[in-house]
Design a protein around this motif. Structure first.
Motif, short mmCIF file in Angstrom:
data_model
loop_
_atom_site.label_atom_id
_atom_site.label_comp_id
_atom_site.label_asym_id
_atom_site.label_seq_id
_atom_site.Cartn_x
_atom_site.Cartn_y
_atom_site.Cartn_z
N GLY A 47 14.43 69.41 16.17
CA GLY A 47 14.26 69.65 14.72
C GLY A 47 14.82 68.46 13.95
O GLY A 47 15.58 68.61 13.00
N THR A 50 13.59 66.53 9.43
CA THR A 50 13.91 66.86 8.04
C THR A 50 15.25 67.60 8.00
O THR A 50 15.79 67.99 9.03
N GLY A 51 15.76 67.83 6.80
CA GLY A 51 16.91 68.70 6.58
C GLY A 51 18.14 68.36 7.40
O GLY A 51 18.51 67.18 7.55
N PHE A 52 18.78 69.40 7.93
CA PHE A 52 20.03 69.21 8.66
C PHE A 52 19.84 68.47 9.99
O PHE A 52 20.74 67.77 10.44
N GLY A 53 18.68 68.63 10.61
CA GLY A 53 18.43 67.94 11.87
C GLY A 53 18.32 66.43 11.67
O GLY A 53 18.90 65.65 12.43
N LEU A 54 17.58 66.02 10.65
CA LEU A 54 17.47 64.59 10.33
C LEU A 54 18.86 64.02 10.01
O LEU A 54 19.22 62.94 10.50
N SER A 137 18.17 72.51 15.54
CA SER A 137 18.01 72.67 14.09
C SER A 137 16.56 72.98 13.70
O SER A 137 16.02 72.38 12.78
NA NA Z 1 16.35 70.27 10.52
#
Ligand code: NA
Ligand code: NAD
Length: 396
Positions: A47, A50-54, A137
């Protein structure tokens, strides 16, 4: 082409490659400006786009100098049709990583499948040998279980009784009452199948059996708790059941990893505008009030600030990892501060279509939403022709 935003409800149909690239560069610069621990050296991020994974991938690479392998599910561009945002984010990240001399490769496909798990294991074996960190994530509305072939769809509903409360349409600013009927048992089970810990467990089973988890490996999945106003639809609703399952899975995985001195943890993160959270009823109103208060207090964070703090002050201090009584890591501590929550509760009661522009940070909400797709990013010239056919340099 010149790309303009085309918004439909909770998503934007277009994305801007330069805006996405600038977002990634801003996150890299933020991480580089901090005092980072040695941390991870070889990280797998599931994951990662984007978001927390990035943010986890950026923190691993540019905070600790780690080699990173990202797994995600993103739409590539076609002539005249921009890619999904995570595609451009990943292209930008891998370009920057390679320029900095860092290993960065990625796999685009369904992380829930056995095939993508095997492909990931093969790549780890070929290039890295083992990984010392696995970030989990994923956020998805559906999952096909590879063992049964059944596709499960998640729902965002309360459990046991009808939930009625305020919500806001963040595009128009209209505050209205919504009522959501409770989920039935099947919907609860399906939501747990999508967003619970089963797939995380499958990943760890396969990675461990393949011998690609290093001694002392750490795996972390992300969760959310939130306030009383959203409790019935979030933490005590269908998605909360899935998060309960995810948290229970962490305990199970920790047992399973004992022989390699490994550990599984759930980190409870702050509420933030992402594609996933924009679609949850009531949450956008809560976030717009929360943003206003946290910005006034000087304690507002985005994904990158959250994850950099998670790595520096929780996971890699060199000492024991601090957790709450349930064994969870908490970086939602500033969101959940008593004074912050008391203020949210007070403003919640006063929020109407007329008052919200003053009481809440709708502007900040909308800006963050547009930023997810690479729009309204400061410093980007949106009048300029851009090439939508961007390739991901480390895509396998
Ligand atoms: Na993410
Ligand atoms: P996001 O939508 O920004 O990221 C989701 C990631 O999953 C993307 O990289 C996407 O490509 C990938 N993905 C989705 N389906 C996939 C599939 N089938 N195969 C491979 N990759 C797939 O979401 P996010 O908000 O960063 O959420 C990540 C986690 O953080 C979730 O568990 C979420 O519940 C949790 N969390 C979110 C918030 C919040 O407010 N946004 C707060 C706390 C915790």
């Amino acid at each position: 082409m010149i790309i303009e935003p085309r918004i439909r409800g909770f998503i934007c149909l277009t994305t801007h490659p330069k805006g996405c690239e600038q977002n990634v560069i801003n996150q890299i610069n933020y991480v580089k400006s901090k005092n980072n621990p040695k941390g991870t050296q070889k990280a797998l991020i599931i994951g990662a786009s984007t978001g927390f994974g990035l943010a986890s991938r950026i923190t691993s690479a540019f905070g600790s100098g780690a080699s990173t392998l990202g797994v995600y599910f993103e739409k590539p561009p076609a002539a005249g049709k921009p890619a999904s945002a995570g595609w451009y984010n990943t292209a930008a990240f891998e370009k920057q990583a390679h320029e900095a001399g860092l290993y960065a490769k990625s796999i685009n496909g369904d992380a829930f499948s056995d095939e993508i798990k095997q492909k990931t294991i093969d790549l780890i074996k070929a290039d890295l040998g083992q990984v010392d960190l696995v970030i989990y994530s994923l956020a998805s509305p559906r999952r096909t279980n590879p063992k049964t072939g059944i596709t499960h769809n998640s729902v965002l509903k309360p459990i046991g009784e009808v939930f009625s409360n305020k919500t806001v349409d963040f595009h128009t600013g209209v505050v209205s009452e919504i009522s959501i009927n409770p989920a039935n048992e099947e919907e609860i089970a399906n939501t747990v199948a999508v967003m619970g810990g089963e797939d995380w467990q499958f990943w760890i089973n396969d990675l461990k059996a393949a011998g690609v988890l290093a001694d002392g490996a750490l795996t972390v999945a992300y969760s959310y708790i939130g306030p009383a106003v959203t409790e019935k639809v979030y933490r005590k609703g269908t998605i909360g059941r899935a998060k309960d399952h995810l948290e229970a899975t962490a305990k199970h995985i920790s047992e399973q990893l004992k022989d390699i001195n490994g550990k599984a943890l759930v980190s409870v993160n702050k509420a933030l505008v992402t594609q996933a959270s924009s679609a949850i009823p009531v949450i956008p109103l809560y976030i717009s009030l929360l943003y206003k208060i946290m910005k006034e207090e000087g304690i507002h964070e985005g994904c990158i600030e959250q994850i950099q703090r998670l790595f520096e002050q929780r996971l890699y201090t060199g000492g024991d990892i601090p957790t709450d009584a349930e064994g969870r890591v908490r970086v939602d501590d500033w969101e959940m501060r008593e004074d912050v929550q008391a203020k949210v509760a007070e403003l919640w009661l006063q929020s109407t279509t007329e008052t919200l522009p003053q009481l809440g940070d709708l502007k900040g909400y909308r800006a963050d939403f547009m930023n997810l797709f690479g729009f309204e990013v400061p410093g980007v010239n949106y009048q300029e022709d851009v090439d939508e056919m961007v390739a991901i340099p480390g895509l396998v």
